[in-house]
Design a protein around this motif. Structure first.
Motif, PDB file in Angstrom:
ATOM      1  N   ALA A   1       0.820  -1.212   0.000  1.00 51.20           N
ATOM      2  CA  ALA A   1       0.000   0.000   0.000  1.00 51.20           C
ATOM      3  C   ALA A   1       0.852   1.259   0.000  1.00 51.20           C
ATOM      4  O   ALA A   1       0.508   2.258  -0.649  1.00 51.20           O
ATOM      5  N   TRP A   2       1.984   1.223   0.700  1.00 50.74           N
ATOM      6  CA  TRP A   2       2.820   2.426   0.775  1.00 50.74           C
ATOM      7  C   TRP A   2       3.623   2.648  -0.494  1.00 50.74           C
ATOM      8  O   TRP A   2       3.927   3.788  -0.852  1.00 50.74           O
ATOM      9  N   GLU A   3       3.972   1.571  -1.179  1.00 49.74           N
ATOM     10  CA  GLU A   3       4.620   1.737  -2.485  1.00 49.74           C
ATOM     11  C   GLU A   3       3.649   2.370  -3.473  1.00 49.74           C
ATOM     12  O   GLU A   3       4.020   3.221  -4.273  1.00 49.74           O
ATOM     13  N   LYS A   4       2.393   1.961  -3.385  1.00 49.28           N
ATOM     14  CA  LYS A   4       1.370   2.553  -4.244  1.00 49.28           C
ATOM     15  C   LYS A   4       1.131   4.017  -3.873  1.00 49.28           C
ATOM     16  O   LYS A   4       0.923   4.873  -4.736  1.00 49.28           O
ATOM     17  N   ALA A   5       1.176   4.299  -2.569  1.00 46.70           N
ATOM     18  CA  ALA A   5       0.907   5.657  -2.101  1.00 46.70           C
ATOM     19  C   ALA A   5       1.938   6.647  -2.629  1.00 46.70           C
ATOM     20  O   ALA A   5       1.625   7.828  -2.828  1.00 46.70           O
ATOM     21  N   ALA A   6       3.154   6.163  -2.872  1.00 42.94           N
ATOM     22  CA  ALA A   6       4.229   7.050  -3.327  1.00 42.94           C
ATOM     23  C   ALA A   6       3.917   7.688  -4.675  1.00 42.94           C
ATOM     24  O   ALA A   6       4.438   8.761  -4.995  1.00 42.94           O
ATOM     25  N   THR A   7       3.062   7.043  -5.452  1.00 40.27           N
ATOM     26  CA  THR A   7       2.711   7.576  -6.775  1.00 40.27           C
ATOM     27  C   THR A   7       1.216   7.916  -6.873  1.00 40.27           C
ATOM     28  O   THR A   7       0.721   8.209  -7.950  1.00 40.27           O
ATOM     29  N   ALA A   8       0.541   7.876  -5.735  1.00 42.08           N
ATOM     30  CA  ALA A   8      -0.893   8.182  -5.725  1.00 42.08           C
ATOM     31  C   ALA A   8      -1.103   9.694  -5.843  1.00 42.08           C
ATOM     32  O   ALA A   8      -0.163  10.490  -5.734  1.00 42.08           O
ATOM     33  N   GLU A   9      -2.332  10.083  -6.052  1.00 36.93           N
ATOM     34  CA  GLU A   9      -2.653  11.509  -6.129  1.00 36.93           C
ATOM     35  C   GLU A   9      -2.361  12.171  -4.785  1.00 36.93           C
ATOM     36  O   GLU A   9      -2.691  11.629  -3.719  1.00 36.93           O
ATOM     37  N   LEU A  10      -1.717  13.310  -4.836  1.00 34.73           N
ATOM     38  CA  LEU A  10      -1.384  14.039  -3.611  1.00 34.73           C
ATOM     39  C   LEU A  10      -2.581  14.871  -3.158  1.00 34.73           C
ATOM     40  O   LEU A  10      -3.080  15.713  -3.900  1.00 34.73           O
ATOM     41  N   VAL A  11      -3.012  14.608  -1.935  1.00 37.32           N
ATOM     42  CA  VAL A  11      -4.080  15.407  -1.325  1.00 37.32           C
ATOM     43  C   VAL A  11      -3.463  16.168  -0.162  1.00 37.32           C
ATOM     44  O   VAL A  11      -2.944  15.564   0.780  1.00 37.32           O
ATOM     45  N   LYS A  12      -3.503  17.485  -0.243  1.00 37.62           N
ATOM     46  CA  LYS A  12      -2.904  18.316   0.803  1.00 37.62           C
ATOM     47  C   LYS A  12      -3.944  18.597   1.886  1.00 37.62           C
ATOM     48  O   LYS A  12      -5.079  18.955   1.570  1.00 37.62           O
ATOM     49  N   PRO A  13      -3.574  18.457   3.149  1.00 35.42           N
ATOM     50  CA  PRO A  13      -4.535  18.771   4.213  1.00 35.42           C
ATOM     51  C   PRO A  13      -4.852  20.265   4.233  1.00 35.42           C
ATOM     52  O   PRO A  13      -3.995  21.097   3.906  1.00 35.42           O
ATOM     53  N   LYS A  14      -6.041  20.594   4.605  1.00 36.10           N
ATOM     54  CA  LYS A  14      -6.358  21.995   4.869  1.00 36.10           C
ATOM     55  C   LYS A  14      -5.427  22.460   5.997  1.00 36.10           C
ATOM     56  O   LYS A  14      -4.957  21.657   6.805  1.00 36.10           O
TER      57      LYS A  14
ATOM     58  N   LYS B   1      -9.087   5.244   4.408  1.00 43.39           N
ATOM     59  CA  LYS B   1      -8.800   5.241   2.971  1.00 43.39           C
ATOM     60  C   LYS B   1      -7.364   5.663   2.653  1.00 43.39           C
ATOM     61  O   LYS B   1      -6.932   5.549   1.502  1.00 43.39           O
ATOM     62  N   GLY B   2      -6.654   6.154   3.668  1.00 48.55           N
ATOM     63  CA  GLY B   2      -5.285   6.603   3.425  1.00 48.55           C
ATOM     64  C   GLY B   2      -5.233   7.849   2.560  1.00 48.55           C
ATOM     65  O   GLY B   2      -4.327   8.014   1.741  1.00 48.55           O
ATOM     66  N   THR B   3      -6.184   8.733   2.761  1.00 49.24           N
ATOM     67  CA  THR B   3      -6.279   9.949   1.945  1.00 49.24           C
ATOM     68  C   THR B   3      -4.983  10.757   1.952  1.00 49.24           C
ATOM     69  O   THR B   3      -4.577  11.311   0.923  1.00 49.24           O
ATOM     70  N   PHE B   4      -4.328  10.797   3.106  1.00 44.09           N
ATOM     71  CA  PHE B   4      -3.119  11.614   3.232  1.00 44.09           C
ATOM     72  C   PHE B   4      -1.840  10.779   3.293  1.00 44.09           C
ATOM     73  O   PHE B   4      -0.812  11.256   3.786  1.00 44.09           O
ATOM     74  N   ASP B   5      -1.909   9.558   2.781  1.00 43.52           N
ATOM     75  CA  ASP B   5      -0.715   8.700   2.753  1.00 43.52           C
ATOM     76  C   ASP B   5       0.391   9.321   1.900  1.00 43.52           C
ATOM     77  O   ASP B   5       1.561   9.340   2.290  1.00 43.52           O
ATOM     78  N   ARG B   6       0.034   9.790   0.718  1.00 43.41           N
ATOM     79  CA  ARG B   6       1.043  10.408  -0.157  1.00 43.41           C
ATOM     80  C   ARG B   6       1.617  11.652   0.516  1.00 43.41           C
ATOM     81  O   ARG B   6       2.836  11.909   0.451  1.00 43.41           O
ATOM     82  N   TRP B   7       0.765  12.414   1.182  1.00 40.68           N
ATOM     83  CA  TRP B   7       1.230  13.602   1.889  1.00 40.68           C
ATOM     84  C   TRP B   7       2.234  13.217   2.975  1.00 40.68           C
ATOM     85  O   TRP B   7       3.253  13.904   3.163  1.00 40.68           O
ATOM     86  N   ALA B   8       1.965  12.135   3.687  1.00 44.06           N
ATOM     87  CA  ALA B   8       2.878  11.673   4.742  1.00 44.06           C
ATOM     88  C   ALA B   8       4.245  11.339   4.158  1.00 44.06           C
ATOM     89  O   ALA B   8       5.282  11.633   4.766  1.00 44.06           O
ATOM     90  N   ILE B   9       4.261  10.732   2.986  1.00 42.88           N
ATOM     91  CA  ILE B   9       5.521  10.395   2.320  1.00 42.88           C
ATOM     92  C   ILE B   9       6.272  11.668   1.939  1.00 42.88           C
ATOM     93  O   ILE B   9       7.492  11.770   2.129  1.00 42.88           O
ATOM     94  N   GLU B  10       5.559  12.646   1.425  1.00 41.32           N
ATOM     95  CA  GLU B  10       6.192  13.904   1.036  1.00 41.32           C
ATOM     96  C   GLU B  10       6.707  14.659   2.263  1.00 41.32           C
ATOM     97  O   GLU B  10       7.783  15.262   2.226  1.00 41.32           O
ATOM     98  N   MET B  11       5.943  14.620   3.346  1.00 43.04           N
ATOM     99  CA  MET B  11       6.385  15.261   4.581  1.00 43.04           C
ATOM    100  C   MET B  11       7.671  14.612   5.091  1.00 43.04           C
ATOM    101  O   MET B  11       8.607  15.289   5.547  1.00 43.04           O
ATOM    102  N   SER B  12       7.728  13.292   4.985  1.00 39.74           N
ATOM    103  CA  SER B  12       8.924  12.564   5.413  1.00 39.74           C
ATOM    104  C   SER B  12      10.155  12.998   4.613  1.00 39.74           C
ATOM    105  O   SER B  12      11.260  13.087   5.156  1.00 39.74           O
ATOM    106  N   LYS B  13       9.945  13.289   3.339  1.00 37.73           N
ATOM    107  CA  LYS B  13      11.054  13.771   2.503  1.00 37.73           C
ATOM    108  C   LYS B  13      11.552  15.133   2.992  1.00 37.73           C
ATOM    109  O   LYS B  13      12.748  15.440   2.911  1.00 37.73           O
TER     110      LYS B  13
END
Length: 264
Positions: free
Chosen positions: A62-75, A213-225
């Motif tokens: 799931a996290w490998e998929k999240a790395a290329t998923a659509e980025l949803v930024k939190p309000k 749903k892991g809406t902010f999974d991609r965001w978490a990956i970007e934050m980690s970067k």
């Protein structure tokens, strides 16, 4: 007994023996067929099992998929990829950067000792707080709890900055924070259970849906970067005006260190 009766009896006996041999041969044949069929089925099962195992090993998680998923930024986030999370009064002149990993036991100890003082200072306008989330413990102690908790923090930030701060404190609370090797934060249900301790998140369907749903999974990956690029080598860590502040262990030591940094 006549010779004719004797011959008839012998013939009958031979017929019974022949019939019995046929029955035994049929049983033996049936057993052989069953053994062959079982071996074939076992082979198919083994082949299928190996094939499934190989498929699972090569299938992206799931996290490998999240790395290329659509980025949803939190309000309530800003900056590139929404990874700038600044909380506090706009008129506060300086910003304290706080670097934390949700699975980090030292971060939990820091938050339990100093977290309430940080909140008081932010609410009072003493400084703004910029949060930078890390996930390196997922690599050091295999798991996904750091990423998953960071994603859930994104969901809390989407609700409000206040919900974010309260949820962060709840995650680090002694009663909730797991041992470093216990990947409890990888469980959505556990993160949602902790969220019930935050009034703005309790029963919040949008928050629950975002976590599951892991809406902010991609965001978490970007934050980690963002943490990876910060130059910080561990957590918890503090920095103001580009200068690292030695991490204090008490509220009093924190106040002294921050007062010095504010003057500098």
């Amino acid at each position: 007994m006549s010779a004719r009766n004797s011959q008839a009896n012998k013939a009958a006996a031979r017929e019974r023996l022949r019939q019995e041999r046929e029955r035994q041969e049929k049983k033996a044949k049936a057993r052989r067929q069953a053994v062959v069929a079982g071996a074939v089925l076992a082979g198919l099962a083994l082949t299928g099992g190996v094939g499934y195992a190989v498929m699972q090993m090569t299938k992206p998680d799931a996290w490998e998929k999240a790395a290329t998923a659509e980025l949803v930024k939190p309000k309530n986030s800003s900056g590139e990829n929404g990874t700038t999370v600044v909380i506090g009064k706009p008129e506060a002149k300086k910003t304290l950067e706080l670097f934390e990993d949700s699975r980090c036991p030292a971060c939990a100890g820091f938050e339990q000792a100093v977290g309430e003082q940080i909140k008081k200072d932010v609410d009072a306008g003493k400084f703004k707080l910029q949060y930078v989330g890390a996930t390196f413990i997922d690599n050091a102690v295999p798991g996904s709890g750091s990423k998953n908790a960071l994603s859930a923090l994104g969901a809390a930030l989407d609700v409000s900055p206040e919900a974010f701060m309260e949820y962060k404190a709840a995650l680090y609370a002694k009663a909730n924070h797991p041992e470093e090797r216990d990947d409890k934060f990888a469980e959505d249900s556990y993160l949602i259970k902790i969220a019930d301790q935050v009034p703005a998140l309790k029963g919040n369907a949008a928050f629950k849906d975002a976590v599951e749903k892991g809406t902010f999974d991609r965001w978490a990956i970007e934050m980690s970067k963002t943490f990876d690029k910060s130059g910080m080598k561990g957590t918890p860590a503090l920095r103001m005006d580009g200068k690292k502040i030695e991490t204090p262990q008490t509220a009093e030591a924190f106040t002294a260190a921050i007062d010095a940094a504010l003057k500098g």
